[in-house]
Design a protein around this motif. Structure first.
Motif, PDB file in Angstrom:
ATOM      1  N   ALA A  75       0.786  -0.899  -0.212  1.00 39.85           N
ATOM      2  CA  ALA A  75       0.268  -0.077  -0.067  1.00 39.85           C
ATOM      3  C   ALA A  75       0.406   1.183  -0.390  1.00 39.85           C
ATOM      4  CB  ALA A  75      -1.033   0.241   1.203  1.00 39.85           C
ATOM      5  N   SER A  76       2.443   0.789   0.781  1.00 37.28           N
ATOM      6  CA  SER A  76       2.546   2.402   0.721  1.00 37.28           C
ATOM      7  C   SER A  76       3.919   2.550   0.158  1.00 37.28           C
ATOM      8  CB  SER A  76       4.305   2.170   1.678  1.00 37.28           C
ATOM      9  OG  SER A  76       3.118   1.952   2.856  1.00 37.28           O
ATOM     10  N   ARG A  77       3.464   1.861  -1.321  1.00 40.81           N
ATOM     11  CA  ARG A  77       4.425   2.110  -2.803  1.00 40.81           C
ATOM     12  C   ARG A  77       3.249   3.271  -3.302  1.00 40.81           C
ATOM     13  NH1 ARG A  77       5.830  -3.914  -4.034  1.00 40.81           N
ATOM     14  NH2 ARG A  77       7.413  -4.311  -2.519  1.00 40.81           N
ATOM     15  N   ALA A  78       2.418   3.072  -3.165  1.00 40.38           N
ATOM     16  CA  ALA A  78       1.407   3.964  -4.689  1.00 40.38           C
ATOM     17  C   ALA A  78       0.156   4.988  -3.836  1.00 40.38           C
ATOM     18  CB  ALA A  78       1.560   2.804  -5.504  1.00 40.38           C
ATOM     19  N   LEU A  79       0.176   4.368  -2.495  1.00 38.11           N
ATOM     20  CA  LEU A  79      -0.476   4.782  -2.352  1.00 38.11           C
ATOM     21  C   LEU A  79      -0.789   6.446  -1.953  1.00 38.11           C
ATOM     22  CD1 LEU A  79      -4.094   4.108  -0.940  1.00 38.11           C
ATOM     23  CD2 LEU A  79      -3.123   3.851   0.992  1.00 38.11           C
ATOM     24  N   PRO A  80      -2.125   7.362  -3.036  1.00 38.40           N
ATOM     25  CA  PRO A  80      -1.726   9.031  -2.495  1.00 38.40           C
ATOM     26  C   PRO A  80      -1.773   9.051  -1.421  1.00 38.40           C
ATOM     27  CG  PRO A  80      -3.336   8.286  -4.640  1.00 38.40           C
ATOM     28  CD  PRO A  80      -2.418   6.678  -3.844  1.00 38.40           C
ATOM     29  N   ALA A  81      -2.918   8.486  -0.604  1.00 34.13           N
ATOM     30  CA  ALA A  81      -3.138   9.253   1.281  1.00 34.13           C
ATOM     31  C   ALA A  81      -2.307   9.000   1.493  1.00 34.13           C
ATOM     32  CB  ALA A  81      -4.205   8.444   1.505  1.00 34.13           C
ATOM     33  N   LEU A  82      -0.755   8.149   1.942  1.00 33.94           N
ATOM     34  CA  LEU A  82      -0.049   8.147   2.340  1.00 33.94           C
ATOM     35  C   LEU A  82       1.231   8.930   2.229  1.00 33.94           C
ATOM     36  CD1 LEU A  82       1.066   4.601   2.442  1.00 33.94           C
ATOM     37  CD2 LEU A  82      -0.757   5.987   3.920  1.00 33.94           C
ATOM     38  N   SER A  83       1.169   9.686   1.089  1.00 30.02           N
ATOM     39  CA  SER A  83       2.073  10.887   0.432  1.00 30.02           C
ATOM     40  C   SER A  83       1.456  12.707   1.058  1.00 30.02           C
ATOM     41  CB  SER A  83       2.223  11.008  -0.869  1.00 30.02           C
ATOM     42  OG  SER A  83       2.920  12.026  -1.560  1.00 30.02           O
ATOM     43  N   LEU A  84       0.030  11.985   1.034  1.00 30.85           N
ATOM     44  CA  LEU A  84      -0.562  13.316   1.994  1.00 30.85           C
ATOM     45  C   LEU A  84      -0.115  13.355   3.453  1.00 30.85           C
ATOM     46  CD1 LEU A  84      -2.410  15.088   2.279  1.00 30.85           C
ATOM     47  CD2 LEU A  84      -4.230  14.123   2.855  1.00 30.85           C
ATOM     48  N   ARG A  85      -0.091  12.085   3.390  1.00 33.00           N
ATOM     49  CA  ARG A  85       0.352  12.117   5.210  1.00 33.00           C
ATOM     50  C   ARG A  85       2.172  12.305   5.434  1.00 33.00           C
ATOM     51  NH1 ARG A  85       4.185   9.265   7.822  1.00 33.00           N
ATOM     52  NH2 ARG A  85       3.483   8.904  10.659  1.00 33.00           N
ATOM     53  N   ASP A  86       2.411  12.261   4.879  1.00 31.88           N
ATOM     54  CA  ASP A  86       4.020  12.838   5.203  1.00 31.88           C
ATOM     55  C   ASP A  86       3.705  14.018   4.714  1.00 31.88           C
ATOM     56  OD1 ASP A  86       4.719   9.924   5.467  1.00 31.88           O
ATOM     57  OD2 ASP A  86       5.322   9.187   3.051  1.00 31.88           O
ATOM     58  N   THR A  87       2.895  14.723   3.382  1.00 37.47           N
ATOM     59  CA  THR A  87       3.470  16.364   3.446  1.00 37.47           C
ATOM     60  C   THR A  87       2.753  16.628   4.663  1.00 37.47           C
ATOM     61  OG1 THR A  87       3.571  15.419   0.971  1.00 37.47           O
ATOM     62  CG2 THR A  87       2.668  17.708   1.885  1.00 37.47           C
ATOM     63  N   ALA A  88       1.395  15.945   5.267  1.00 37.48           N
ATOM     64  CA  ALA A  88       1.106  17.149   6.127  1.00 37.48           C
ATOM     65  C   ALA A  88       1.531  16.681   7.833  1.00 37.48           C
ATOM     66  CB  ALA A  88      -0.264  16.901   6.513  1.00 37.48           C
ATOM     67  N   LEU A  89       2.213  15.675   8.180  1.00 40.48           N
ATOM     68  CA  LEU A  89       3.230  15.379   9.150  1.00 40.48           C
ATOM     69  C   LEU A  89       3.587  16.437  10.283  1.00 40.48           C
ATOM     70  CD1 LEU A  89       2.940  13.032  11.200  1.00 40.48           C
ATOM     71  CD2 LEU A  89       5.248  12.112  10.204  1.00 40.48           C
ATOM     72  N   PRO A  90       4.924  16.677   9.213  1.00 41.68           N
ATOM     73  CA  PRO A  90       5.808  17.871   9.641  1.00 41.68           C
ATOM     74  C   PRO A  90       5.184  18.933  10.874  1.00 41.68           C
ATOM     75  CG  PRO A  90       6.493  17.647   7.269  1.00 41.68           C
ATOM     76  CD  PRO A  90       5.359  16.467   7.681  1.00 41.68           C
ATOM     77  N   VAL A  91       3.628  19.559   9.632  1.00 33.52           N
ATOM     78  CA  VAL A  91       2.838  21.107  10.003  1.00 33.52           C
ATOM     79  C   VAL A  91       1.795  20.488  11.118  1.00 33.52           C
ATOM     80  CG1 VAL A  91       1.458  22.438   9.709  1.00 33.52           C
ATOM     81  CG2 VAL A  91       3.003  21.756   8.269  1.00 33.52           C
ATOM     82  N   MET A  92       1.372  19.298  11.090  1.00 35.05           N
ATOM     83  CA  MET A  92       0.814  18.725  12.063  1.00 35.05           C
ATOM     84  C   MET A  92       2.022  18.675  13.708  1.00 35.05           C
ATOM     85  SD  MET A  92      -1.169  14.972  10.024  1.00 35.05           S
ATOM     86  CE  MET A  92      -1.771  14.761  11.584  1.00 35.05           C
ATOM     87  N   GLN A  93       3.026  18.201  13.423  1.00 31.64           N
ATOM     88  CA  GLN A  93       3.378  18.065  14.104  1.00 31.64           C
ATOM     89  C   GLN A  93       3.966  19.523  15.540  1.00 31.64           C
ATOM     90  OE1 GLN A  93       6.751  15.852  12.843  1.00 31.64           O
ATOM     91  NE2 GLN A  93       6.446  13.641  13.918  1.00 31.64           N
ATOM     92  N   MET A  94       4.396  20.718  14.980  1.00 29.85           N
ATOM     93  CA  MET A  94       4.510  21.770  14.820  1.00 29.85           C
ATOM     94  C   MET A  94       2.874  22.207  15.382  1.00 29.85           C
ATOM     95  SD  MET A  94       4.735  25.202  12.430  1.00 29.85           S
ATOM     96  CE  MET A  94       3.723  24.803  11.965  1.00 29.85           C
ATOM     97  N   LEU A  95       1.948  22.016  14.986  1.00 35.47           N
ATOM     98  CA  LEU A  95       0.524  22.209  15.064  1.00 35.47           C
ATOM     99  C   LEU A  95       0.384  21.420  16.877  1.00 35.47           C
ATOM    100  CD1 LEU A  95      -2.169  23.864  14.820  1.00 35.47           C
ATOM    101  CD2 LEU A  95      -2.543  21.584  13.954  1.00 35.47           C
ATOM    102  N   HIS A  96       0.740  20.227  16.730  1.00 33.30           N
ATOM    103  CA  HIS A  96       0.459  19.263  18.232  1.00 33.30           C
ATOM    104  C   HIS A  96       1.217  20.082  19.526  1.00 33.30           C
ATOM    105  CE1 HIS A  96       1.346  15.843  20.657  1.00 33.30           C
ATOM    106  NE2 HIS A  96       0.270  16.169  20.353  1.00 33.30           N
TER     107      HIS A  96
END
Length: 252
Positions: A75-96
């Protein structure tokens, strides 16, 4: 692919086996899988062995069954949702760190919100969402954002269906929910006091891709008190940063 004209395909039965596993039941016996799927024990056992051979399932030392990490790898090789998650995570950590409360990223999957990521704060209000878990579209802030910005037919289908009540504050009247969805789109955010758990307020805003299409919802879960609304600016700023990054990625 089938044992007879009225029987389920092998693929359908294999999928039903994979869907038995969740965070509450990460390990199951063959008998438990048989009961959950309605498959005969011998049939379930045969299909499980095939799934083990293909590394989609695995057995532990007690011959119990669990999902193999290879399924996540595929799933990780091509799932667009995981790419979205990787993009969002650094900002989510800052917001957290800024809000000191639970932060979540969700997308719409059929009639639910699928939680792609969640960050839990110590001593924060209880957060019932689970990673890779599901939330109701009509009773969660993320769900209301996704309904507000999604295809109109989705909202109408949800409103025409059974609207479950989780707390005394859950809105289950279709007309009232329709107004809330319209207000969410007008304001650009959803704020749900006690909709899903009485002591929590969910606040969510949309995330947009490079075309300006809303593809996900970023949300926080904070105490259900007079200060809940104060966290909105930080949430909006985080969503803007993520959306800008997504737009830059599209332009490359």
């Amino acid at each position: 692919m089938t044992d007879g004209p009225t029987r389920e395909s092998v693929l359908t039965r294999a999928v039903s086996i994979l869907e038995c596993f969740d965070s509450d039941s990460p390990v199951l016996t063959v008998s438990e899988i048989s009961r959950r799927t309605g498959l005969h024990v011998a049939t379930a056992s045969r299909l499980i062995e095939e799934l083990v051979t293909h590394r989609l399932l695995e057995r532990d030392t007690e011959r119990r069954v669990r999902v193999n990490v290879h399924l996540w790898e595929l799933a990780s090789r091509a799932l667009p949702a995981l790419s979205l998650r990787d993009t969002a995570l650094p900002v989510m950590q800052m917001l957290h760190r800024i809000v000191g409360h639970n932060v979540q990223l969700g997308i719409r999957d059929d009639a639910d919100v699928l939680v792609l990521e969640r960050l839990i704060a110590r001593n924060a209000v209880q957060n019932v969402a689970r990673l890779a878990g599901r939330l109701p579209l009509a009773a969660s802030s993320a769900g209301l954002v996704l309904l507000a910005y999604g295809p109109p037919g989705v909202a109408e289908t949800v409103l025409a269906g059974r609207l479950e009540r989780f707390t005394p504050y859950t809105v289950t009247a279709p007309g009232q929910l329709r107004r809330i969805i319209a207000d969410t789109r007008l304001r650009g955010y959803a704020l749900c006091r006690g909709f899903f758990t009485e002591d929590a307020t969910g606040i969510a805003v949309p995330l947009r891709d490079g075309r300006g299409t809303v593809i996900a919802a970023l949300s926080i879960v904070v105490p259900n008190d007079a200060n809940a609304h104060n966290h909105l600016p930080a949430l909006q700023a985080a969503a803007q940063a993520i959306s800008e990054t997504l737009a830059q990625q599209r332009g490359r």
